[in-house]
Scaffold this motif. Structure first.
Motif, PDB file in Angstrom:
ATOM      1  N   VAL A 206       8.559  10.525  -6.233  1.00 20.72           N
ATOM      2  CA  VAL A 206       9.086   9.197  -5.908  1.00 20.72           C
ATOM      3  C   VAL A 206      10.481   9.299  -5.273  1.00 20.72           C
TER       4      VAL A 206
ATOM      5  N   SER B 225       0.823  -1.212   0.000  1.00 18.91           N
ATOM      6  CA  SER B 225       0.000   0.000   0.000  1.00 18.91           C
ATOM      7  C   SER B 225       0.854   1.257   0.000  1.00 18.91           C
ATOM      8  N   TYR B 226       2.052   1.134   0.529  1.00 14.22           N
ATOM      9  CA  TYR B 226       2.967   2.278   0.538  1.00 14.22           C
ATOM     10  C   TYR B 226       3.243   2.731  -0.891  1.00 14.22           C
ATOM     11  N   PHE B 227       3.558   1.738  -1.756  1.00 16.03           N
ATOM     12  CA  PHE B 227       3.797   2.035  -3.165  1.00 16.03           C
ATOM     13  C   PHE B 227       2.563   2.678  -3.786  1.00 16.03           C
TER      14      PHE B 227
ATOM     15  N   ASN C 260      17.655   8.992   6.086  1.00 14.92           N
ATOM     16  CA  ASN C 260      17.268   9.717   7.303  1.00 14.92           C
ATOM     17  C   ASN C 260      17.591  11.206   7.230  1.00 14.92           C
ATOM     18  N   ASP C 261      18.492  11.663   8.094  1.00 15.49           N
ATOM     19  CA  ASP C 261      18.753  13.096   8.191  1.00 15.49           C
ATOM     20  C   ASP C 261      19.278  13.715   6.900  1.00 15.49           C
TER      21      ASP C 261
ATOM     22  N   ARG D 109      18.434  12.964   3.931  1.00 16.56           N
ATOM     23  CA  ARG D 109      17.506  12.784   2.819  1.00 16.56           C
ATOM     24  C   ARG D 109      17.293  14.064   2.018  1.00 16.56           C
ATOM     25  N   LEU D 110      16.886  15.133   2.725  1.00 17.54           N
ATOM     26  CA  LEU D 110      16.549  16.352   2.003  1.00 17.54           C
ATOM     27  C   LEU D 110      17.794  17.053   1.465  1.00 17.54           C
TER      28      LEU D 110
ATOM     29  N   GLN E  53       0.204   4.315  -2.301  1.00 18.39           N
ATOM     30  CA  GLN E  53       0.028   5.664  -1.753  1.00 18.39           C
ATOM     31  C   GLN E  53       0.918   6.663  -2.495  1.00 18.39           C
ATOM     32  N   VAL E  54       2.182   6.268  -2.698  1.00 17.52           N
ATOM     33  CA  VAL E  54       3.112   7.163  -3.386  1.00 17.52           C
ATOM     34  C   VAL E  54       2.656   7.387  -4.828  1.00 17.52           C
TER      35      VAL E  54
ATOM     36  N   ARG F  95      14.404   7.793   1.602  1.00 20.74           N
ATOM     37  CA  ARG F  95      14.061   7.775   3.026  1.00 20.74           C
ATOM     38  C   ARG F  95      15.096   7.063   3.891  1.00 20.74           C
TER      39      ARG F  95
ATOM     40  N   LEU G  48      -0.252   9.813  -4.858  1.00 27.79           N
ATOM     41  CA  LEU G  48       0.219  11.188  -4.653  1.00 27.79           C
ATOM     42  C   LEU G  48       0.911  11.696  -5.918  1.00 27.79           C
TER      43      LEU G  48
ATOM     44  N   ASP H 107       6.518  24.020  -4.565  1.00 28.94           N
ATOM     45  CA  ASP H 107       6.806  22.616  -4.884  1.00 28.94           C
ATOM     46  C   ASP H 107       6.403  22.315  -6.323  1.00 28.94           C
TER      47      ASP H 107
ATOM     48  N   GLU I 253      10.927   9.589  -1.553  1.00 28.49           N
ATOM     49  CA  GLU I 253      10.531   8.346  -0.880  1.00 28.49           C
ATOM     50  C   GLU I 253      11.642   7.312  -0.978  1.00 28.49           C
ATOM     51  N   LEU I 254      12.290   7.262  -2.160  1.00 28.45           N
ATOM     52  CA  LEU I 254      13.387   6.309  -2.325  1.00 28.45           C
ATOM     53  C   LEU I 254      14.568   6.671  -1.438  1.00 28.45           C
TER      54      LEU I 254
END
Lengths: 385, 353
Positions: free
Chosen positions: B278, B35-37, B287-288, B290-291, B39-40, B284, B43, B253, B281-282
């Protein structure tokens, strides 16, 4: 077209691969369990994220020292998986889905933000994964379903505690309230205080309202309050209004004991009001660094992280304790079992003893803080009856 | 036979889209895709619609909008209020719920389009950065309005909760495809061509007799309409909306999706939104960081491909061929109807000019 197709296929494969690696969940507690931790690690509320990480680091340290979590007669390794909601509800849903589908967590701690809770807890509820928010104060958070908990108390609870404290400890018989009827927080606290105070035999001699933050002159309401001459004066307002209200009240000659709420918990409030005007004022808060029971937590946290714990970190620490306590209690990693154990939990935490009511809101002690010489001093811990 | 082949070749996207949808749904049913896939993906579909909507303004007409999230919020709130408070959808039987959802999406889209016209008429006297500021202001005003509207209608500062979860992958995917074709045919129509002319040189377009104001207003309305659809999907997917979700940060965005994908290109907008939904999400697992990595990758895209991932190009199925896409083109149908009434032979296709 081929390019698109290959791109789509590649993406699908990456996800499908990531989705594999499922571990069996048949009977008993596995050797390693995963707990999801989500919060605003980046974005406007990144400070809360740091607090959350600090709290989990402390938990991890404690677990490492003990060699794991003791469930029955087995030591279980607990792994915390972090997820960043960026304070965006749709990101919170993504993180929750990832936690449940990909990481196979047994429970979720956080997020700290009510909006993120409201969007993501729907998912947790439908998948039967218990989740507990550290500072989601919006009443609706736990109303989403029976898998949704919170570690902080909701706003009206403080009103109840303050009313009790006023009657029991300050010996008050009469009270006055000045609240903002355009603010849900203020109105909620007023109602809770009024109802509890009256239920305990006190009289509300003046209950005055003003509308909106633009109001700067409270003389009409304060005159009515002065004429009623109450024993205690409850001021459930945002901290930008409190100084003006207190100054005007004192200038008018109201000398009643002042009572406040957690919006008063602001470093410079006493300076803004004037130290001597608010001397001896009491207010409620969820956490204070002076609490006797939280001494160890405060010291360990500060030693480990290099900064003092705040409300979000104390609550996140308690969230983790509650979930791990529930797992120890039910000796299972099944969602429903953990949920039941959480609902019936009775546990001692840094801010005091905690149980949950039927709406999965905590029943625990509120901290009473006194302003002494402009400083915030821990006075007492009280829980509502 | 030759003709058949040519038709299939041109519309190869149709069977591929259908196949992709079926495969993903099947894999999800079998439990291979989680379901995660999904959901992404949902979106991503919603953000593709938003990027397409922004592309109509920024890409095709050369108008800068920073208020796209405002249109989205109009769609989200009006459709959510429609299903939650007016129809009380949760108490309806299932088939009716679907009808109500589609109706609500239309309501949301129309409301957004009305807002688009309302904001467009005064704002279009401005150009460039000034227009961008006005749309930004509009976005903030809308956000403030949702806070002021009584809490029992729009949820006020607490946000609107309890919206029925009616959007699923089917609807998100369908509306995404429809919006792609809408944009493609829009670009191919006389409206779209007028818009392109305005983008390239407004004075020249004006001299050539193009009513710039009219076409810009139409562009605003169409863009807002599509954004309204995305808003409705978003509200019924997350079942919770809050005024702060639709802040100007959200608008920016969409701007990033569009420019990373390739402004002016429908395929570019689609790829940009897909990739940038996507990708985080890939990442993730970082962690810190990521962005940080996400930002760095974004930087690389813009540095090494200044026109975006797919700038200036289109997938075959989205390329301009005056006359529109045969399967979907409205003029085929309308011409046929016209022909029936006039008793004439069917007019040879040739919409557009």
């Amino acid at each position: 077209m081929k390019k698109v197709l290959s791109l789509i296929l590649a993406l699908a494969m990456v996800f499908a691969l990531a989705a594999c690696g499922d571990s069996g969940k048949d009977g008993g507690v596995p050797d390693t369990i995963k707990i999801g931790v989500m919060g605003t690690m980046t974005g406007e509320q990144a400070l809360d994220g740091d607090n959350i990480k600090g709290a989990i680091a402390l938990i991890q340290q404690e677990l490492d020292a003990a060699g794991g979590l003791k469930v029955g007669d087995k030591m279980v390794k607990v792994e915390f998986v972090f997820g960043d909601t960026e304070a965006k509800p749709e990101q919170a849903v993504n993180v929750m889905q990832k936690f449940i589908d990909q990481d196979k967590v047994v429970a979720v701690l956080g997020p700290n933000n009510s909006s993120d809770c409201l969007s993501s807890y729907e998912v947790a509820q439908s998948k039967g994964i218990p989740c507990i928010s550290n500072c989601g104060t919006n009443t609706k958070v736990t109303q989403i379903g029976d898998y949704c908990f919170r570690a902080c108390f909701i706003d009206p609870y403080q009103g109840k505690v303050m009313a009790q404290y006023g009657i029991n400890e300050c010996g008050a018989k009469t009270a006055a309230i000045l609240y903002n009827n355009a603010d849900a927080y203020s109105t909620g606290l007023m109602e809770a205080f009024r109802d509890s105070f009256e239920a305990m035999g006190g009289t509300i001699v003046a209950n005055e309202a003003f509308a909106g933050t633009e109001v700067k002159d409270y003389s009409a309401q304060l005159t009515a309050i002065m004429n009623a001459d109450p024993d205690v004066f409850f001021i459930p307002n945002q901290n930008n209004m409190v100084p003006m209200i207190v100054q005007q009240a004192r200038a008018m000659g109201i000398d009643a004991q002042l009572l406040g709420c957690d919006s008063w918990d602001y470093e410079f409030l006493a300076d803004l009001i004037g130290k001597e005007l608010c001397e001896g004022s009491l207010y409620t808060s969820a956490y204070a660094n002076g609490i006797e029971t939280a001494k160890d937590f405060h010291k360990n946290f500060t030693d480990l992280n290099g900064f003092e714990p705040g409300f979000p970190s104390a609550m996140m620490y308690e969230c983790a304790k509650i979930v791990m306590g529930a797992i120890q209690e039910c000796q299972s990693v099944d969602g429903a079992a953990i949920r039941d154990a959480m609902a019936n939990i009775s546990i001692d935490l840094p801010t005091g003893h905690l149980t949950f009511d039927e709406n999965r809101n905590p029943v625990k002690a509120c901290v009473i803080i006194e302003l002494v010489d402009g400083k915030r001093v821990y006075k007492d811990s009280v829980s509502a009856e | 036979m030759e003709k058949m082949k040519a038709l299939c070749k041109r519309n190869i996207a149709f069977p591929i889209f259908a196949l992709f949808f079926l495969v993903v749904t099947l894999l999800h049913q079998l439990g291979i895709v989680n379901s995660y896939f999904m959901q992404v993906m949902m979106l991503a579909c919603i953000y593709i619609i938003m990027a397409e909507s922004l592309n109509i303004l920024n890409g095709m007409t050369g108008l800068s909008s920073l208020g796209q999230a405002g249109f989205m919020s109009v769609g989200a709130y009006s459709s959510a209020i429609f299903t939650t408070y007016i129809l009380h959808v949760s108490s309806l039987p299932e088939p009716l719920q679907v009808v109500a959802f589609v109706a609500a999406t239309l309501v949301g889209a129309v409301m957004a389009a009305i807002c688009g016209v309302l904001i467009g008429i005064p704002a279009l006297r401005l150009r460039g950065d000034y227009l961008a500021i006005v749309t930004l202001g509009f976005c903030e005003v809308i956000r403030a309005i949702w806070r002021v509207v009584p809490a029992d209608i729009a949820g006020g500062a607490f946000g609107l909760t309890g919206i029925p979860k009616l959007a699923n992958f089917f609807w998100a995917f369908l509306f995404m495809i429809l919006s792609l074709y809408f944009c493609r045919n829009y670009m191919d129509s006389s409206f779209g061509r007028a818009c392109l002319a305005i983008r390239d040189n407004e004075i020249a377009a004006d001299t050539m007799g193009i009513d710039c104001f009219r076409y810009k207003t139409i562009a605003f309305a169409s863009s807002a309409f599509i954004a309204g659809v995305a808003g409705s999907l978003y509200a019924h997917l997350l079942s919770y909306i809050h005024p702060d979700v639709f802040s100007y940060a959200k608008s920016s965005d969409f701007l990033v999706y569009l420019y990373a994908g390739g402004v002016g290109s429908i395929s570019g907008a689609m790829l940009g939104a897909l990739a940038l939904t996507v990708l985080p999400e890939l990442l993730r697992f970082l962690n810190d960081w990521r962005l940080v990595i996400y930002g760095a990758l974004l930087l690389c895209i813009i540095l090494f491909r200044p026109t975006g991932l797919f700038g200036g190009r289109e997938f075959a199925f989205l390329q301009l061929k005056t006359g529109g896409i045969r399967v979907f083109h409205v003029s085929t149908f309308t011409n046929w109807v016209k022909g029936l009434f006039r008793g004439e032979k069917r007019v040879k296709e040739g919409a557009g000019k």
